[in-house]
Design a protein around this motif. Sequence first.
Motif, PDB file in Angstrom:
ATOM      1  N   ASP A   1       2.995   9.095   9.933  1.00 25.90           N
ATOM      2  CA  ASP A   1       2.180   7.902  10.155  1.00 25.90           C
ATOM      3  C   ASP A   1       2.868   6.985  11.161  1.00 25.90           C
ATOM      4  OD1 ASP A   1       0.241   5.891   9.853  1.00 25.90           O
ATOM      5  OD2 ASP A   1       1.414   4.959   8.280  1.00 25.90           O
ATOM      6  N   LYS A   2       3.038   7.488  12.360  1.00 28.30           N
ATOM      7  CA  LYS A   2       3.688   6.692  13.396  1.00 28.30           C
ATOM      8  C   LYS A   2       2.812   5.552  13.893  1.00 28.30           C
ATOM      9  CE  LYS A   2       6.170  10.751  14.953  1.00 28.30           C
ATOM     10  NZ  LYS A   2       6.272  11.734  16.013  1.00 28.30           N
ATOM     11  N   GLY A   3       1.502   5.656  13.693  1.00 31.32           N
ATOM     12  CA  GLY A   3       0.584   4.643  14.199  1.00 31.32           C
ATOM     13  C   GLY A   3       0.290   3.512  13.234  1.00 31.32           C
ATOM     14  N   GLY A   4       0.833   3.566  12.012  1.00 29.44           N
ATOM     15  CA  GLY A   4       0.627   2.502  11.044  1.00 29.44           C
ATOM     16  C   GLY A   4      -0.710   2.555  10.322  1.00 29.44           C
ATOM     17  N   ILE A   5      -1.433   3.649  10.469  1.00 27.30           N
ATOM     18  CA  ILE A   5      -2.751   3.733   9.838  1.00 27.30           C
ATOM     19  C   ILE A   5      -2.643   3.755   8.314  1.00 27.30           C
ATOM     20  CG2 ILE A   5      -4.771   5.213   9.519  1.00 27.30           C
ATOM     21  CD1 ILE A   5      -4.650   5.852  12.466  1.00 27.30           C
ATOM     22  N   ASN A   6      -1.663   4.473   7.778  1.00 28.88           N
ATOM     23  CA  ASN A   6      -1.529   4.539   6.317  1.00 28.88           C
ATOM     24  C   ASN A   6      -1.349   3.157   5.711  1.00 28.88           C
ATOM     25  OD1 ASN A   6      -1.813   7.295   6.327  1.00 28.88           O
ATOM     26  ND2 ASN A   6       0.361   7.722   6.124  1.00 28.88           N
ATOM     27  N   ALA A   7      -0.505   2.344   6.297  1.00 27.30           N
ATOM     28  CA  ALA A   7      -0.279   0.989   5.774  1.00 27.30           C
ATOM     29  C   ALA A   7      -1.569   0.174   5.862  1.00 27.30           C
ATOM     30  CB  ALA A   7       0.843   0.300   6.542  1.00 27.30           C
ATOM     31  N   TYR A   8      -2.300   0.321   6.958  1.00 27.18           N
ATOM     32  CA  TYR A   8      -3.561  -0.401   7.116  1.00 27.18           C
ATOM     33  C   TYR A   8      -4.557   0.015   6.035  1.00 27.18           C
ATOM     34  CZ  TYR A   8      -7.894  -2.160   9.059  1.00 27.18           C
ATOM     35  OH  TYR A   8      -9.090  -2.820   9.215  1.00 27.18           O
ATOM     36  N   ILE A   9      -4.695   1.324   5.818  1.00 29.57           N
ATOM     37  CA  ILE A   9      -5.629   1.823   4.802  1.00 29.57           C
ATOM     38  C   ILE A   9      -5.225   1.332   3.420  1.00 29.57           C
ATOM     39  CG2 ILE A   9      -6.446   3.912   3.624  1.00 29.57           C
ATOM     40  CD1 ILE A   9      -6.342   5.309   6.389  1.00 29.57           C
ATOM     41  N   ASN A  10      -3.943   1.450   3.097  1.00 31.84           N
ATOM     42  CA  ASN A  10      -3.479   0.999   1.786  1.00 31.84           C
ATOM     43  C   ASN A  10      -3.726  -0.489   1.591  1.00 31.84           C
ATOM     44  OD1 ASN A  10      -2.660   3.521   0.895  1.00 31.84           O
ATOM     45  ND2 ASN A  10      -0.616   3.292   1.761  1.00 31.84           N
ATOM     46  N   ASP A  11      -3.525  -1.269   2.644  1.00 33.51           N
ATOM     47  CA  ASP A  11      -3.780  -2.701   2.557  1.00 33.51           C
ATOM     48  C   ASP A  11      -5.268  -2.971   2.307  1.00 33.51           C
ATOM     49  OD1 ASP A  11      -2.974  -5.542   2.869  1.00 33.51           O
ATOM     50  OD2 ASP A  11      -4.281  -5.420   4.630  1.00 33.51           O
ATOM     51  N   GLN A  12      -6.131  -2.272   3.041  1.00 27.29           N
ATOM     52  CA  GLN A  12      -7.573  -2.454   2.858  1.00 27.29           C
ATOM     53  C   GLN A  12      -8.017  -2.060   1.447  1.00 27.29           C
ATOM     54  OE1 GLN A  12     -10.170  -3.475   5.327  1.00 27.29           O
ATOM     55  NE2 GLN A  12      -8.252  -4.415   5.957  1.00 27.29           N
ATOM     56  N   SER A  14      -6.259  -2.200  -1.234  1.00 25.29           N
ATOM     57  CA  SER A  14      -5.602  -2.978  -2.292  1.00 25.29           C
ATOM     58  C   SER A  14      -6.495  -4.081  -2.860  1.00 25.29           C
ATOM     59  CB  SER A  14      -4.293  -3.591  -1.777  1.00 25.29           C
ATOM     60  OG  SER A  14      -4.575  -4.608  -0.822  1.00 25.29           O
ATOM     61  N   ASP A  15      -7.584  -4.404  -2.176  1.00 18.04           N
ATOM     62  CA  ASP A  15      -8.542  -5.395  -2.656  1.00 18.04           C
ATOM     63  C   ASP A  15      -9.391  -4.751  -3.742  1.00 18.04           C
ATOM     64  OD1 ASP A  15     -10.554  -7.194  -3.142  1.00 18.04           O
ATOM     65  OD2 ASP A  15     -11.142  -7.427  -1.034  1.00 18.04           O
ATOM     66  N   GLU A  16      -9.120  -5.076  -4.991  1.00 18.47           N
ATOM     67  CA  GLU A  16      -9.790  -4.402  -6.104  1.00 18.47           C
ATOM     68  C   GLU A  16     -11.265  -4.751  -6.238  1.00 18.47           C
ATOM     69  OE1 GLU A  16      -7.745  -3.902  -9.698  1.00 18.47           O
ATOM     70  OE2 GLU A  16      -5.849  -3.462  -8.710  1.00 18.47           O
ATOM     71  N   LYS A  24     -18.781  -4.878  -0.310  1.00 20.20           N
ATOM     72  CA  LYS A  24     -17.376  -5.007   0.104  1.00 20.20           C
ATOM     73  C   LYS A  24     -16.799  -3.615   0.386  1.00 20.20           C
ATOM     74  CE  LYS A  24     -13.459  -7.205   0.628  1.00 20.20           C
ATOM     75  NZ  LYS A  24     -13.166  -8.031   1.761  1.00 20.20           N
ATOM     76  N   LEU A  25     -17.144  -2.649  -0.445  1.00 19.69           N
ATOM     77  CA  LEU A  25     -16.678  -1.279  -0.243  1.00 19.69           C
ATOM     78  C   LEU A  25     -17.161  -0.737   1.098  1.00 19.69           C
ATOM     79  CD1 LEU A  25     -15.282   1.294  -1.237  1.00 19.69           C
ATOM     80  CD2 LEU A  25     -17.416   1.881  -2.403  1.00 19.69           C
ATOM     81  N   MET A  26     -18.433  -0.968   1.421  1.00 24.29           N
ATOM     82  CA  MET A  26     -18.962  -0.497   2.707  1.00 24.29           C
ATOM     83  C   MET A  26     -18.264  -1.187   3.878  1.00 24.29           C
ATOM     84  SD  MET A  26     -23.045   0.213   2.023  1.00 24.29           S
ATOM     85  CE  MET A  26     -23.466  -1.487   2.189  1.00 24.29           C
TER      86      MET A  26
END
Length: 98
Positions: A1-12, A14-16, A24-26
Motif C-alpha cells: 500500500d505505497k499509495g496510502g489507499i488502505n489507510a484512506y479506506i480504513n478511515d472511511q 471507521s464511521d460506524e 451514508k454508506l453509498m
Amino acid sequence: DKGGINAYINDQLSDETIYTDVNKLMEVGKNIRDKIMDTPFQEDFEVELKSQWERVSGGSDTFTFAVRSSATAEDLPDASFAGQQETYLNVMGYDDLK
C-alpha cells in the motif's frame, strides 16, 4: 500500500453510521471508488504491467484482452464469490488496459 489507499479506506469505514444509514454508506462507497480511480499505479507495477502487455500483445494497439478483477478468496470451502467482480471484454491497447 505505497499509495496510502488502505489507510484512506480504513478511515472511511471507521464511521460506524455507515452500518445503519444506507445514504451514508453509498457516499462512503463512492468516495472510496473515486479515490481508487484517482490514484495512479505505483511505478514498479506500471512498469511490470507494460512489460507483460507488450509480451502478450506484441505491442499491438489492436490486440484485445478480457480483463477481470478477482478476489484472493473467491472460492472458499463454504462460500463462493465468483462472478461478483467486474469483467471487461475487448479491451484494446495499453491505455485502455491500465
